[in-house]
Enzyme design. Structure first.
Site, short mmCIF file in Angstrom:
data_model
loop_
_atom_site.label_atom_id
_atom_site.label_comp_id
_atom_site.label_asym_id
_atom_site.label_seq_id
_atom_site.Cartn_x
_atom_site.Cartn_y
_atom_site.Cartn_z
N ARG A 127 -18.84 9.36 -10.96
CA ARG A 127 -17.65 9.28 -11.81
C ARG A 127 -16.37 9.65 -11.08
NH1 ARG A 127 -20.98 12.08 -15.64
NH2 ARG A 127 -22.06 10.59 -16.98
N LYS A 149 -4.96 0.37 -7.89
CA LYS A 149 -5.76 -0.69 -8.49
C LYS A 149 -6.94 -1.00 -7.58
CE LYS A 149 -2.57 -3.34 -11.38
NZ LYS A 149 -1.98 -4.68 -11.58
N GLU A 191 4.75 -10.27 0.54
CA GLU A 191 4.79 -9.15 -0.41
C GLU A 191 5.93 -8.18 -0.09
OE1 GLU A 191 2.78 -8.71 -3.12
OE2 GLU A 191 1.07 -10.03 -2.75
N LYS A 232 7.00 0.19 -4.28
CA LYS A 232 5.81 0.09 -5.12
C LYS A 232 5.50 1.43 -5.75
CE LYS A 232 1.27 -1.68 -5.78
NZ LYS A 232 0.21 -2.59 -5.37
N GLU A 242 0.17 0.00 -15.83
CA GLU A 242 0.71 -1.32 -16.15
C GLU A 242 0.76 -1.60 -17.64
OE1 GLU A 242 -0.35 -4.45 -13.44
OE2 GLU A 242 0.16 -5.98 -14.89
N ARG A 246 5.34 -2.14 -14.48
CA ARG A 246 4.51 -2.40 -13.31
C ARG A 246 4.20 -3.90 -13.18
NH1 ARG A 246 -0.67 0.91 -10.77
NH2 ARG A 246 -1.13 -0.64 -9.17
N ASN A 250 4.00 -8.36 -10.26
CA ASN A 250 3.32 -9.66 -10.27
C ASN A 250 4.28 -10.82 -10.03
OD1 ASN A 250 0.80 -8.50 -10.85
ND2 ASN A 250 1.36 -8.33 -13.01
N HIS A 253 3.07 -14.04 -8.67
CA HIS A 253 1.60 -14.01 -8.69
C HIS A 253 1.00 -14.94 -9.73
CE1 HIS A 253 2.14 -10.76 -5.91
NE2 HIS A 253 0.84 -10.56 -5.81
N HIS A 257 -1.56 -17.23 -8.20
CA HIS A 257 -2.98 -17.18 -8.54
C HIS A 257 -3.48 -18.56 -8.98
CE1 HIS A 257 -3.17 -12.56 -9.33
NE2 HIS A 257 -3.28 -12.86 -8.06
N HIS A 272 -3.67 -15.59 0.04
CA HIS A 272 -3.00 -14.97 -1.09
C HIS A 272 -1.48 -14.87 -0.90
CE1 HIS A 272 -2.26 -12.34 -4.47
NE2 HIS A 272 -1.72 -11.46 -3.67
#
Lengths: 374, 374
Positions: A127, A149, A191, A232, A242, A246, A250, A253, A257, A272
């Site tokens: 955990r 993330k 980025e 960031k 988010e 946040r 994106n 993105h 994507h 990417h």
């Protein structure tokens, strides 16, 4: 601990989960000392991929051994396919077999794939174990290693399974980037540009002037990475999970994507960062078309991306692409969909991105139509 | 929303993650209304097992449908084996196939296994969905559904992979317990006793007087469950991630887990709560032997556990058991080991449990020797 003069430090202020990002050359050599200073008595598991292992693993292992940190290594295959349930389970089993405890440390040595996988492993074994990122790609140094993330992919899409799990330390060795293929460095640079476009017009202007030095290394590279991490980190500090701003990260993105999906995640055609570059150019053009921003800003963004050699249009992608219908359906599948409405990051100009909810799908469709090939 | 007079509410104060535990009869019938009031507009996936589904699923589905909550159902096989990577992945895939989003809700309908699995699913799908517990066993109502621990088992041990993920709401329907086999209810009762033994001697005394009414149902049952949930909630509020006193909740569990492992997790021989009952009796006897507590307290604990029909000694377990060597090795494997030292929850008397670090393995070994059969 020796902190070299050419190391920049960005502190991420998340209360009990605060941590430092160190940025500079030679940090893999110093990794053991930096980790031991923050996590005394820890044991470690290094998760890496075969390619990065051959370039950097011996140096990291020696660095850990020199300060008495016992470590095991979990080596996965390079590439996005390692962000799978199968590899996750293998890595978890290896960590448990090594009898690592809650207070021990998972070290991610590699790019975004390794970082996302290793961070997820660290978040779920017992955990939650300690996690240290040693990103070796520009993309990972400015994006995926900051913010907590983590995750894997499923048949339903990318990054649909994961956790928020902040690292205890990020060591961004800028010299490690010298071994990257130029195409990969350039993709990561997309980025970096993104942070300027979101809310730092002065940083974007600085990049327009200094991008050659960022590519060639030295202090401009450290500064660009540090400013990106700081940008960031500030966003993540205000919205760790988010629920709001946040989502600005994106920018580029959603289109990106969709294009990655449309090319079957074939890195030979589109990686990417290239998808993000095209996505940012499209977001600016679409914003101009919606009369939200000046077309001059869209042109300036495109011009800078082209100057560094990044693509800016779906037409720059080699081979066949599906049409607007299919792209729109990929966009609707993207996880940044809220209650079925299309949410996009649009802009009012360079450094003025905002979250646009309820963007009409018909407008997006008509816009994408323009990029269809006859 | 109609809050019936016979419903108790325990509020778990965890800041932004605060939530209510409602305790009373008929809560499955009211589940839809309670969920809709807190999570307007949500869709849901109900995770349950085949046994619980036949007893309670239609009622829950009707309740959700009545307030317009769309739901899908993921049914797993009953039993500990469903806490596996394989079932986890199946459940995750089913949720993603149903296109549930971040703001949608995973509802766990069942006992501890379903709750642990469903909570872990909720924590990792899209990096965290809403989670609602509808515990249908006494054990789940007083223990596993409170506090946010979720997880699965691996070949290396139980609960070694998981996450802390707090529910948004817990609905403990006390009438659902009427359908439980008596042995299972009794096993869950061991965890109720545990809260008295940790730090509430008055609650233990109350249980000695009122246990028959707790078993037969009605207001004493609601009170016992509410006091247990409150006790656990207070501990979790002070130490959500078990860096300190939350470990007190493991009273009886170190010995108990070793006995469960030693019987191959064969529920016909020993279920979890029975292991905890024996473990609590042993923890009190061992504390007396170490001159930490009076032997009278150990006798009183044993006497109450025996009165309700719970086992109190390894000798109460049918069939062969491994000897002290093997039990000690299971104890050392338990995840509550810190840097190789044996950590136990011991006691200075009823309601005076404490975390004992560096308990000499030799003393534990000698103590366990006494329970070996010739």
């Amino acid at each position: 601990m020796n902190r070299k003069a050419d190391t920049a430090t960005v502190s991420v202020g998340l209360g009990a989960r605060a941590y430092d990002i160190l940025i500079g050359p030679g940090l893999i050599v110093r990794a053991g000392a930096e980790i031991a200073a923050r996590l005394p008595g820890t044991r470690a598991a290094v998760i890496t991929d075969d390619n990065v292992a051959s370039a950097h693993l011996p140096v990291l292992q020696e660095s850990l051994g020199a300060v008495g940190i016992d470590s095991v290594t979990v080596q996965v295959r390079p590439g996005e396919r390692s962000k799978s349930f199968e590899t996750l389970q293998e890595a978890v089993d290896a960590i448990l077999a090594a009898r690592l405890e809650r207070r021990d440390t998972i070290i991610a040595l590699g790019g975004g794939v390794v970082g996302d996988l290793a961070g997820f492993v660290a978040s779920i074994v017992r955990r939650g174990m300690n996690f240290v990122q040693v990103p070796t790609s520009l993309l990972a140094q400015v994006d995926s290693s900051v913010g907590g993330k983590t995750g894997i992919n499923t048949a339903h899409g990318k990054n649909l399974v994961g956790a928020f799990h902040q690292p205890r330390l990020v060591l961004a060795d800028t010299a490690a980037l010298d071994t990257l293929p130029e195409r990969e460095f350039r993709a990561g640079y997309a980025e970096v540009v993104k942070y300027g476009l979101i809310n730092q017009p002065d940083f974007f202007a600085w990049l327009e002037q200094n991008w050659r030095e960022v590519f060639s290394g030295g202090s401009a590279r450290i500064e660009a990475i540090a400013r990106s991490c700081r940008a960031k980190a500030e966003t993540v500090e205000r919205d760790e999970r988010e629920t709001g701003e946040r989502a600005l990260l994106n920018l580029g993105h959603t289109f990106g994507h969709a294009l990655e999906a449309a090319t079957g995640y074939d890195g030979a055609r589109l990686v990417h960062g290239e998808g993000v570059a095209i996505g940012m150019a499209l977001a600016h053009r679409f914003s101009a078309r919606m009369n939200l921003a000046s077309p001059d800003d869209a042109a300036r963004v495109e011009s800078h991306l082209r100057a560094v050699g990044l693509p800016t249009s779906p037409k720059d992608i080699a081979g066949d692409l599906p049409g607007a219908d299919a792209l729109l359906s990929y966009i609707a599948q993207d996880k940044k969909v809220s209650r079925g409405a299309l949410t996009f990051i649009l802009t009012r100009g360079i450094g003025q991105a905002f979250i646009a909810k309820d963007v009409p799908a018909s407008e997006v469709h008509a816009f994408l139509k323009e990029f269809e090939r006859p």
